[in-house]
Scaffold this active site. Structure first.
Site, PDB file in Angstrom:
ATOM      1  CB  SER A   1     -11.178  -7.761  44.346  1.00 35.25           C
ATOM      2  OG  SER A   1     -10.277  -6.852  44.907  1.00 35.25           O
TER       3      SER A   1
ATOM      4  CG  HIS B  30     -10.711  -8.113  49.826  1.00 30.05           C
ATOM      5  ND1 HIS B  30     -11.739  -7.276  49.478  1.00 30.05           N
ATOM      6  CD2 HIS B  30      -9.884  -8.150  48.746  1.00 30.05           C
ATOM      7  CE1 HIS B  30     -11.550  -6.824  48.264  1.00 30.05           C
ATOM      8  NE2 HIS B  30     -10.436  -7.348  47.779  1.00 30.05           N
TER       9      HIS B  30
ATOM     10  CG  ASP C 207     -12.855  -6.262  52.648  1.00 31.63           C
ATOM     11  OD1 ASP C 207     -11.631  -6.058  52.686  1.00 31.63           O
ATOM     12  OD2 ASP C 207     -13.497  -6.393  51.600  1.00 31.63           O
TER      13      ASP C 207
END
Length: 409
Positions: free
Chosen positions: A253, A362, A328
């Site tokens: 991330s 994600h 994502d």
């Protein structure tokens, strides 16, 4: 893997063996598959296999799957209903969700890696669900899922203003190849990936950079800069049990931004074996949009880009892997191609490895853990459980292979 062995069995007969459920191994690392088998069941018999465990906060998580034994000696291992469908050998683990009626839980994260998750697996009569609460339990078994292998050493780091935890592999004194482990903006100190790296023979230093009581500034503000990450990298290189020429960086991330910055801007001496990994989207831009909360309390990310750092990607001189979840919903994807193009233009395309997974969202993490659907601020991660779980399984194998190739050979 789920296997059901059938036989001419009547449950109430005193002369026939009762149904039996086994799991092997009963104690395993979190990235290892567990084989679950049901024995001594009648043919064409509907059963439900249910997994339940409690988080460290006391929340109950569960998953279940429906199977039907067939007329042969061994049934197929395809679920026909429940938390997932089809052949999913580790579905009972990655499909775990908060039990019906539990408090709202956003993300399951293991904080104490020195203790296992205890998962209770039960074999229930008929096609049912745990919420019905009136199922007949035919058999049960318990498994332990660990992040730390026996002999792994966990060392708290509070020196040179660095807040982190170092994990060293068991056995030989080294020197070991090593990873600097950087997480996202959820804050705190996440140790479980580093613990697993050490269980696989790599030293690993997980570093906190916001949201920790031992760091300066407010918990929701990143109060450290380039010098902090440079010092963390050098601390790892200088450790007596680490091979300074074989150190890599992994980012998840927002940690991806930090990983790129370490590799391109902050003056870390890049050696031939330094390897950088980019996990999930290359977050050259983050999507931070705060729409009004919907009735279901989810704020949906919209298409507003906040550009963070102009990374001079052409400065990269080490092998680079990045991993993309194509669904994502949390980070922009159109800029990802710029990374590859910049390296190609600089004559460095041979350094670049891209893994891209349709249907994954994600946070592509380690395998066989719960697929997280929501972020902080109730934003969507995106992705679908089964393809996301498949992405985690495949990418973890590829990461370990990449590390083996570039850090140990």
């Amino acid at each position: 893997m789920f296997v059901f062995l059938t036989g001419e069995v009547r449950r109430k007969s005193s002369f026939r063996q009762s149904p039996l459920l086994t799991a092997a191994p009963g104690r395993a690392l979190i990235d290892e598959q567990i084989s679950i088998k049901g024995h001594f069941l009648s043919q064409n018999y509907p059963v439900t296999v249910c997994a339940q465990m409690h988080s460290e906060e006391g929340d109950l998580w569960e998953a279940f799957a429906h199977y039907t034994t067939n007329a042969s000696k061994m049934t197929s291992d395809h679920s026909v209903g429940g938390s997932y469908l089809g052949c999913e050998p580790m579905g009972l683990f990655w499909a775990l969700e908060p039990a019906l009626g539990s408090r709202e839980v956003l993300r399951l994260r293991k904080r104490n890696v020195e203790t296992p998750y205890i998962v209770n697996i039960s074999l229930l009569e008929g096609h049912t669900s745990p919420s019905e609460g009136q199922s007949t339990e035919l058999a049960a078994v318990t498994v332990e899922r660990w992040y730390m292998a026996p002999g792994v050493r966990r060392i708290e780091i509070r020196q040179n203003k660095i807040v982190g935890t170092l994990f060293l592999p068991p056995g030989e004194p080294g020197p070991f190849s090593a990873m600097l482990d950087l997480w996202g903006m959820g804050g705190g100190l996440s140790e479980y990936r580093s613990a697993l790296f050490a269980s696989r023979g790599f030293a690993s230093l997980s570093v906190a950079y916001m949201g920790h009581k031992d760091l300066p500034g407010p918990p929701d503000i990143m109060s450290v800069g380039d010098l902090y990450f440079k010092s963390a990298f050098q601390l790892l290189q200088d450790h007596c049990q680490v091979d300074a020429d074989r150190v890599g960086v992994i980012g998840l991330s927002f940690g991806v931004c930090l990983t790129l910055r370490i590799a391109t801007r902050i003056g870390v001496k890049v050696r031939p074996k330094l390897t950088c990994f980019e996990i999930c989207r290359m977050i050259i831009t983050l999507l931070f949009a705060y729409e009004k909360y919907k009735s279901d309390r989810q704020a949906i990310m919209n298409d507003v880009n906040i550009h963070l750092f102009p990374f001079p990607v052409k400065n990269i001189t080490c092998p680079l892997m990045y991993i993309v979840g194509e669904d994502d919903q949390c980070a922009a994807s159109t800029e990802n191609a710029d990374i590859e193009e910049a390296l190609r233009s600089a004559g460095k395309s041979q350094l670049f490895t891209r893994l891209s997974y349709p249907g994954a969202g994600h946070l592509i993490e380690i395998p066989y853990i719960m697929v997280n659907k929501f972020a902080v601020l109730f934003t969507l991660w995106g992705g679908h459980p089964a393809p996301h779980a498949a992405a985690q399984e495949d990418s973890w194998k590829r990461i370990l292979e990449f590390m083996e190739t570039h850090l140990r050979r």
